[in-house]
Design a protein around this motif. Structure first.
Motif, PDB file in Angstrom:
ATOM      1  N   ILE A 134       0.877  37.369  29.200  1.00 32.10           N
ATOM      2  CA  ILE A 134       0.663  38.300  30.688  1.00 32.10           C
ATOM      3  C   ILE A 134       1.989  37.797  31.566  1.00 32.10           C
ATOM      4  O   ILE A 134       2.479  36.811  31.572  1.00 32.10           O
ATOM      5  N   TYR A 135       2.545  39.028  32.124  1.00 23.78           N
ATOM      6  CA  TYR A 135       3.656  38.633  33.142  1.00 23.78           C
ATOM      7  C   TYR A 135       2.978  38.726  34.773  1.00 23.78           C
ATOM      8  O   TYR A 135       2.162  39.679  34.844  1.00 23.78           O
ATOM      9  N   ALA A 177       1.483  43.079  32.094  1.00 19.59           N
ATOM     10  CA  ALA A 177       1.964  42.874  33.272  1.00 19.59           C
ATOM     11  C   ALA A 177       0.950  43.321  34.391  1.00 19.59           C
ATOM     12  O   ALA A 177      -0.047  44.278  34.526  1.00 19.59           O
ATOM     13  N   VAL A 178       0.715  42.311  35.264  1.00 20.09           N
ATOM     14  CA  VAL A 178      -0.221  42.497  36.634  1.00 20.09           C
ATOM     15  C   VAL A 178       0.401  42.246  37.674  1.00 20.09           C
ATOM     16  O   VAL A 178       1.494  41.502  38.051  1.00 20.09           O
ATOM     17  N   ASP A 179      -0.256  42.988  38.907  1.00 18.54           N
ATOM     18  CA  ASP A 179       0.486  42.767  40.118  1.00 18.54           C
ATOM     19  C   ASP A 179      -0.752  43.232  41.196  1.00 18.54           C
ATOM     20  O   ASP A 179      -1.867  43.858  40.720  1.00 18.54           O
ATOM     21  N   ALA A 180      -0.569  42.843  42.285  1.00 16.99           N
ATOM     22  CA  ALA A 180      -1.465  43.250  43.478  1.00 16.99           C
ATOM     23  C   ALA A 180      -0.674  43.693  44.670  1.00 16.99           C
ATOM     24  O   ALA A 180       0.567  43.704  44.709  1.00 16.99           O
ATOM     25  N   LEU A 227       3.615  34.291  31.910  1.00 18.95           N
ATOM     26  CA  LEU A 227       4.873  34.263  32.092  1.00 18.95           C
ATOM     27  C   LEU A 227       5.253  34.748  33.466  1.00 18.95           C
ATOM     28  O   LEU A 227       4.657  35.616  33.989  1.00 18.95           O
ATOM     29  N   LYS A 228       6.367  33.987  33.991  1.00 22.16           N
ATOM     30  CA  LYS A 228       7.035  34.595  35.283  1.00 22.16           C
ATOM     31  C   LYS A 228       7.934  35.597  35.218  1.00 22.16           C
ATOM     32  O   LYS A 228       8.895  35.879  34.035  1.00 22.16           O
ATOM     33  N   TRP A 229       7.403  36.865  35.824  1.00 24.73           N
ATOM     34  CA  TRP A 229       8.518  37.954  35.951  1.00 24.73           C
ATOM     35  C   TRP A 229       9.650  37.876  36.694  1.00 24.73           C
ATOM     36  O   TRP A 229       9.194  37.643  37.824  1.00 24.73           O
TER      37      TRP A 229
END
Length: 211
Positions: free
Chosen positions: A144-145, A85-88, A194-196
């Protein structure tokens, strides 16, 4: 200076010798009956890897990440646990931006970048590309989400369509963006992006918690 360790994985996703704990984690997290041990030198590690693990460990060592208590809210059944999972996060937009990648099942941070001056969308874009490059480099098979529709679209178009001005303050960031775009143009990958679904699943595991 921290002394380097070498990690032997006898039983895991990809058995072998690894020269850092992050790579070792990715082999043993969530893997039932994982067998691994650290050594001070590569020679010791090579000798151990060529020998039965019972000489070095008395019983199968469960991955500490597999036994680690997960986040308070359990993952929905439709979510793949062996995923990245990735985020900013950005303090102001633009502002001080950072991004990271977290293993979904274990909630362990895999990589982190920043803070640098930028925007949240740029961070989301760079995080996905960082994850794609890492997964391809390591030969892992996991999706990857991302919770960013914009970033997912930019990655598929191989172009970071930011409106952030390019100036002395952002030059280093734009050079990073250009490297990411170049990687997308020159590499193929099979990693699903993939869209979380935040509305249904809650915050993405890589969320920085700055709401």
């Amino acid at each position: 200076m921290k002394k380097q360790k070498f990690y032997v994985v006898w039983a895991g996703v990809s058995p072998g010798i690894y020269d850092n704990w992050t790579d070792c984690q990715l082999q043993v997290k969530g893997y039932a009956g994982a067998k691994f041990k650290s050594f001070d030198t590569r020679q010791e590690a090579e000798e151990a890897f060529a020998s039965p693990p019972g000489r070095y460990i008395r019983k199968a060592v469960p991955s500490p990440l597999a036994t680690r208590k997960p986040a308070d809210v359990p993952l929905p059944p439709e979510v793949t646990e062996n995923a990245l999972a990735v985020d900013a996060a950005c303090s102001g937009n633009p502002g001080q931006m950072e991004y990271r990648g977290v293993h979904v099942g274990s909630r362990q941070q895999v990589f982190h970048y920043g803070p640098v001056y930028g925007t949240n969308n740029i961070g989301e874009f760079l995080a996905i590309v960082h994850g794609l490059a890492l997964i391809k480099q390591k030969g892992f098979d996991m999706p990857i989400y991302s919770d960013s529709v914009n970033a997912i679209g930019w990655v598929r178009q191989k172009k970071c369509k930011t409106k952030l001005p390019r100036d002395a303050r952002t030059e280093a960031l734009f050079q990073l963006i250009e490297r990411a775009e170049k990687w997308l143009r020159e590499n193929t990958y099979t990693t699903p992006i993939l869209k979380w679904e935040t509305k249904d699943w809650g915050e993405i595991p890589a969320d920085f918690g700055r709401k």
